[in-house]
Design an enzyme around this catalytic site. Structure first.
Site, PDB file in Angstrom:
ATOM      1  N   HIS A 151       0.884  -1.170   0.000  1.00 40.55           N
ATOM      2  CA  HIS A 151       0.000   0.000   0.000  1.00 40.55           C
ATOM      3  C   HIS A 151       0.921   1.219   0.000  1.00 40.55           C
ATOM      4  O   HIS A 151       1.996   1.187   0.612  1.00 40.55           O
ATOM      5  CB  HIS A 151      -0.823   0.145   1.275  1.00 40.55           C
ATOM      6  CG  HIS A 151      -1.747  -0.967   1.618  1.00 40.55           C
ATOM      7  ND1 HIS A 151      -1.341  -2.090   2.279  1.00 40.55           N
ATOM      8  CD2 HIS A 151      -3.094  -1.083   1.456  1.00 40.55           C
ATOM      9  CE1 HIS A 151      -2.396  -2.869   2.492  1.00 40.55           C
ATOM     10  NE2 HIS A 151      -3.466  -2.293   2.006  1.00 40.55           N
TER      11      HIS A 151
ATOM     12  N   ASP B 299       2.339   1.997   3.359  1.00 35.04           N
ATOM     13  CA  ASP B 299       3.368   1.112   3.937  1.00 35.04           C
ATOM     14  C   ASP B 299       4.762   1.595   3.589  1.00 35.04           C
ATOM     15  O   ASP B 299       5.703   1.369   4.332  1.00 35.04           O
ATOM     16  CB  ASP B 299       3.287  -0.319   3.377  1.00 35.04           C
ATOM     17  CG  ASP B 299       1.899  -0.882   3.392  1.00 35.04           C
ATOM     18  OD1 ASP B 299       1.145  -0.549   4.314  1.00 35.04           O
ATOM     19  OD2 ASP B 299       1.577  -1.676   2.478  1.00 35.04           O
TER      20      ASP B 299
HETATM   21  C1  XLS Z   1      -7.617  -6.300   4.926  1.00 30.52           C
HETATM   22  C2  XLS Z   1      -7.243  -6.583   3.554  1.00 30.52           C
HETATM   23  C3  XLS Z   1      -6.075  -5.757   3.032  1.00 30.52           C
HETATM   24  C4  XLS Z   1      -5.995  -5.879   1.534  1.00 30.52           C
HETATM   25  C5  XLS Z   1      -5.189  -4.807   0.898  1.00 30.52           C
HETATM   26  O1  XLS Z   1      -8.303  -7.078   5.587  1.00 30.52           O
HETATM   27  O2  XLS Z   1      -6.982  -7.943   3.434  1.00 30.52           O
HETATM   28  O3  XLS Z   1      -4.899  -6.147   3.649  1.00 30.52           O
HETATM   29  O4  XLS Z   1      -5.489  -7.108   1.143  1.00 30.52           O
HETATM   30  O5  XLS Z   1      -5.676  -3.551   1.165  1.00 30.52           O
END
Ligand code: XLS
Ligand code: NI
Ligand code: NI
Length: 424
Positions: free
Chosen positions: A90, A93
């Site tokens: 993301h 991150d």
């Molecule tokens: C959260 C989601 C997130 C997505 C990406 O529960 O799994 O991590 O995979 O935004």
């Protein structure tokens, strides 16, 4: 020169995962396409709803570009120790949150240039990029579904910047997971308007993909709730209906997550089978939930029989294509050591490899497929096929003329479960 974070740590060793081993005519690495999730391994600091940070890392606090680059250095060292073919991120991150779009854009561009340089000397490619539109308080009432058009605008600009960065890094997919695209209470929510905005937003994403020539897949990730009380991308079937409603069924596929399937009251193979039957199987997040807690606990997979059935359905659907097996999984918050990061991923990779091999063996043996053919064999007769082109009157006449009286037959569930048990 290394960061020193992994000093004294052993590289991953595997008992089942062998990237070059050929399974059903394809290298295991090319079947499984493992990805490390940047957020859980490097950005999450160990908080849970009752307690704060447990991990103390040299790149904390994560509010500075110098430390963001150190985090990237550590990440690529880990990819090498794991021999990981892919990673995912993301925006939030990889760069510090700046509080305004222009600065977020600058730092995103700077850090993704830095990641790009690292990728030149690394085998690890980008499976997908995505925008975190759920952590910062600006997103508390949603991103594309926010009642405030300024938030919609901020979301559009943010997704554009993340698509540009994903494209620049050769990403193979772009993911949208809408943790805040839903509601806390219907008392303050116009659901129809919010869904229309979400549909239009996704159409803009698809239009932009074509405009910039991004050849990756656009994926939405179903999840029924958490953090919102209700999320619009509830499960695979709901997403399929949503995509059809807004004419996106040939443009967008699904990134399915095992833990989310469980939250929705499904098995993971159910979600995979739904997506496959809709032609919408895109990629998977292979992280399980604790079956007791009722939360999205994002644990590394460790249940071979479960994983085997998932890969069975994936193989039947023709494989993961441009998608992959992302570990959207985090350590337990007591697992403080650098070695824990390696062991967790290596274990998950091994479990998936065992599952894949079991699934491939079931495909090769053909027992489940044979049983399926037999169960539906009646539909091969001309009379049965003709029914589907007929109408209720014609069918009724045939029932009367031939005295059709169905004879119930065993579904043979226990025998099939025993069959699966031979392979897992
Ligand atoms: C959260 C989601 C997130 C997505 C990406 O529960 O799994 O991590 O995979 O935004
Ligand atoms: Ni999740
Ligand atoms: Ni996920």
């Amino acid at each position: 020169m290394t960061t020193g974070f992994f000093d004294g740590v052993n590289a991953a060793t595997f008992n089942h995962y062998n990237p070059d081993e050929v399974v059903l005519g394809k290298r295991m690495e090319d079947h499984l396409r493992f990805a490390v999730a940047y957020w859980h391994s490097f950005a999450w600091e160990g908080q849970d709803p009752f307690g704060g940070q447990t991990f103390v890392r040299p790149w904390h606090p994560q509010d500075d570009m110098g430390r963001a680059k150190m985090k990237a250095d550590v990440a690529f060292e880990m990819f090498e120790l794991l021999n990981a073919p892919f990673f995912c991120w993301h925006d939030a991150d990889i760069r510090p949150e700046q509080g305004n779009f222009a600065d977020n854009l600058n730092t995103l561009n700077e850090i993704t240039d830095y990641l790009g340089e690292k990728m030149e000397t690394s085998k690890t490619k980008l499976l997908w990029g995505t925008a975190n539109m759920f952590s910062d308080r600006r997103w508390m009432s949603g991103a594309s579904t926010n009642p405030d058009p300024d938030v919609f605008a901020f979301a559009a600009a943010t997704v554009k910047s993340c698509m540009d960065a994903t494209h620049k890094l050769g990403g193979q997919n772009y993911v949208l997971w809408g943790g805040r695209e839903g509601y806390e209470t219907l008392l303050n929510t116009d659901m129809g308007q919010e869904l229309d905005h979400m549909g239009r937003f996704l159409s803009m994403v698809v239009e932009y993909k074509h405009k910039i020539g991004f050849e990756g897949q656009i994926l939405v990730e179903p999840k029924p709730q958490e953090p919102s009380k209700h999320q619009y991308d509830y499960d695979a079937a709901t997403c399929a209906g949503f995509l059809r409603k807004y004419g996106l069924e040939n443009e967008v596929k699904l990134n399915l997550e095992q833990g989310h399937a469980i939250l929705a009251g499904h098995s993971f193979e159910h979600e995979i089978a739904v997506a496959a039957s809709e032609g919408m199987l895109g990629s998977i997040d292979m992280n399980r939930n604790d079956y007791q807690s009722g939360w999205d606990t994002d644990q590394f997979p460790n249940n071979v029989p479960e994983v085997a059935l998932c890969y069975y359905h994936i193989l039947k659907a023709g494989g993961l294509g441009k998608g992959g097996t992302n570990f959207d999984a985090k350590l337990r918050r007591q697992s403080l050591d650098a070695q824990d990061l390696i062991d967790a991923h290596a274990g998950g990779m091994d479990v998936c490899a065992r599952g894949l091999k079991a699934a491939a063996a079931m495909i090769e043996d053909g027992g489940l497929e044979d049983a399926l053919q037999q169960r539906y064999a009646g539909w091969q007769t001309p009379e049965a096929k003709a029914m589907l082109d007929g109408d209720l009157t014609a069918i009724t006449e045939r029932v009367l003329a031939e005295g059709i009286t169905p004879e119930p037959r065993s579904g043979r569930q226990e025998a099939l479960e025993n069959y699966v048990n031979k392979f897992v």
